[in-house]
Motif scaffolding. Structure first.
Motif, PDB file in Angstrom:
ATOM      1  N   GLU A 129      -8.965  -3.305   5.184  1.00 31.01           N
ATOM      2  CA  GLU A 129      -9.362  -4.201   4.104  1.00 31.01           C
ATOM      3  C   GLU A 129     -10.759  -4.791   4.299  1.00 31.01           C
ATOM      4  O   GLU A 129     -11.565  -4.819   3.370  1.00 31.01           O
ATOM      5  N   ASP A 149       0.804  -1.234   0.000  1.00 30.25           N
ATOM      6  CA  ASP A 149       0.000   0.000   0.000  1.00 30.25           C
ATOM      7  C   ASP A 149       0.834   1.279   0.000  1.00 30.25           C
ATOM      8  O   ASP A 149       0.273   2.379   0.032  1.00 30.25           O
ATOM      9  N   LEU A 185      -5.870 -12.793   1.380  1.00 29.53           N
ATOM     10  CA  LEU A 185      -6.123 -11.590   0.596  1.00 29.53           C
ATOM     11  C   LEU A 185      -5.017 -11.403  -0.428  1.00 29.53           C
ATOM     12  O   LEU A 185      -5.267 -11.144  -1.612  1.00 29.53           O
ATOM     13  N   HIS A 238      -5.219  -2.065  -5.041  1.00 25.21           N
ATOM     14  CA  HIS A 238      -6.501  -2.756  -5.180  1.00 25.21           C
ATOM     15  C   HIS A 238      -6.749  -3.237  -6.610  1.00 25.21           C
ATOM     16  O   HIS A 238      -7.512  -4.200  -6.813  1.00 25.21           O
TER      17      HIS A 238
END
Length: 448
Positions: free
Chosen positions: A298, A92, A255, A113
């Motif tokens: 998230e 990120d 994830l 994303h």
């Protein structure tokens, strides 16, 4: 006189914003639409190149462009886009610290994303190695490897060169990567039935003065002493501590694999337990930054309309964030018995993107005669990325600036809030000096 017109903006002075992840929508998994969006965003990144010093995704992208016949995105084969996706580990940092085109900018670039969407498409296609499924199944591996007798065998094998070569050949785990040790006496066993030992909660600021510890799979199976140190420090400061009744992995490893249904299953196991604790007056802390980020960012983006997820989001804290919020209200003890000297402190990416400031550094700086050298660079670990045979050397290259800072400082201690990042630094250092978690250092300073 002509009226002023608003042209396109180079960057934005507005705070970045994240859009909910529309992972339940059919079009989310449309590969043709994905490729169009990848090309659009990659072309913006190619024209900017601010993120070249971050993970290996960006050098991979720019090399593809620079080696193409047109020197532009239209010269890059779409099947090569996956090279960029495979090197993103969702730190990120590009979104939070580098990219000038994140929402609300009109170009609407959310690189992490978009990579997550691509990973989800790849997972849905079944284009996933068995190794990656295994490495991200942290609860299962921890339970099996932590069985008495088996745990000694697993730990011994992970330190044996012959076994590591076999592991490299059979599974694709690099023989030079440090693998975590496992413990049969887990944190949950060590801290079972804790109810705060008779301490009375004292609210202060945003904190309610008593915490439920979400142990995390890594904190439970691999480094339970970090959780024990956290309990000792919090109780020394008059904060009752209990352990969450039950838990599963927070979902971050799945994830990063793109297995969003597994993330949803973990959410269904964890959120009701944590929300019940919040309703009973407990705040929540977890010793691994990635796990805190999972509940803070998230899951709320995956489940934006779930009030229980929102409730947990508001009540979960990084441990040092919690302590420093209480310090601001005069509720943190500073009765330190031992100075720490010089500390090289690495700030994990998933802590930086929480936007809470350098609370760990602030807490350790309260210890007399203690000097903190703060290193804000990615360690390149990611939990699984650094142990993969094809990624380990790249991960160590990413970590090299961090290792160099520690080597130059020759500190009394080196530390990271992320235990795995600490071992990644250890992997690059010469000698046998071991990393120490900041909470362990704080416990040392208190002399408890």
């Amino acid at each position: 006189m002509s009226q002023p017109t608003e042209g396109r903006r180079e960057g934005s002075l507005q705070a970045p914003t994240r859009h909910p992840l529309e992972w339940r929508e059919v079009d989310f998994y449309n590969e043709e639409a994905l490729m169009d969006e990848l090309e659009r965003v990659f072309d913006i990144c190619h024209g900017c190149r601010r993120c070249v010093s971050l993970c290996h995704s960006f050098p991979s992208l720019f090399d593809l462009v620079d080696n193409s016949p047109t020197l532009e995105m239209d010269g890059v084969r779409k099947e090569d886009y996956w090279q960029v996706v495979d090197h993103c580990y969702l730190c990120d940092l590009c979104f939070m610290t580098k990219c000038p085109y994140v929402p609300p900018h009109e170009w609407n670039v959310d690189f992490p994303h978009l990579m997550l969407r691509a990973k989800a498409v790849k997972f849905k296609k079944g284009d996933i190695k068995k190794r990656d499924r295994l490495l991200t199944s942290t609860d299962m591996v921890g339970k099996l490897a932590g069985i008495p007798v088996i745990v000694q065998t697993v730990n011994a094998a992970n330190r044996t060169k012959a076994m590591r070569k076999m592991l490299d050949k059979v599974l694709g785990v690099h023989p030079e990567a440090i693998l975590p040790e496992y413990h049969s006496k887990t944190l949950r066993k060590r801290a079972k039935n804790r109810k705060g030992d008779g301490l009375t909660a004292v609210p202060a600021g945003r904190t309610r003065g008593k915490v439920a510890l979400f142990a995390t799979c890594y904190g439970n199976y691999n480094e339970p002493h970090v959780g024990e140190d956290l309990i000792a420090v919090f109780e020394h400061n008059g904060i009752p501590v209990t352990l969450a009744e039950k838990e599963r992995c927070c979902g971050m490893p799945k994830l990063e694999l793109g297995d969003l249904e597994a993330v949803a299953r973990a959410k269904e196991a964890n959120i009701p337990v944590l929300a019940k604790l919040v309703d009973a007056g407990w705040d929540i802390v977890a010793p691994v930054p990635s796990c805190v980020l999972m509940f803070k960012q998230e899951l709320p983006l995956m489940f934006p309309d779930d009030p229980e997820v929102a409730k947990v989001k508001q009540a979960i804290f990084d441990p040092f964030e919690y302590l420093m919020l209480r310090h601001k209200e005069g509720q943190l003890k500073t009765d330190f018995k031992q100075e720490l000297g010089s500390v090289s402190y690495h700030v994990p990416c998933h802590l930086r993107v929480q936007n809470i400031g350098l609370k760990t550094r602030e807490a350790l700086s309260l210890v007399p005669n203690t000097k903190i050298d703060t290193i804000e660079r990615c360690s390149g670990h990611d939990g699984t990325y650094a142990v993969k045979s094809e990624c380990h050397e790249i991960s160590m290259k990413i970590c090299k600036p961090v290792v160099s800072r520690v080597e130059q400082a020759r500190p009394d201690h080196y530390s990271s809030d992320c235990p795995m990042a600490g071992h990644q630094i250890e992997n690059g250092l010469e000698g046998d000096m071991k990393p120490e978690h900041p909470m362990s250092l704080l416990r040392q300073a208190y002399g408890i």
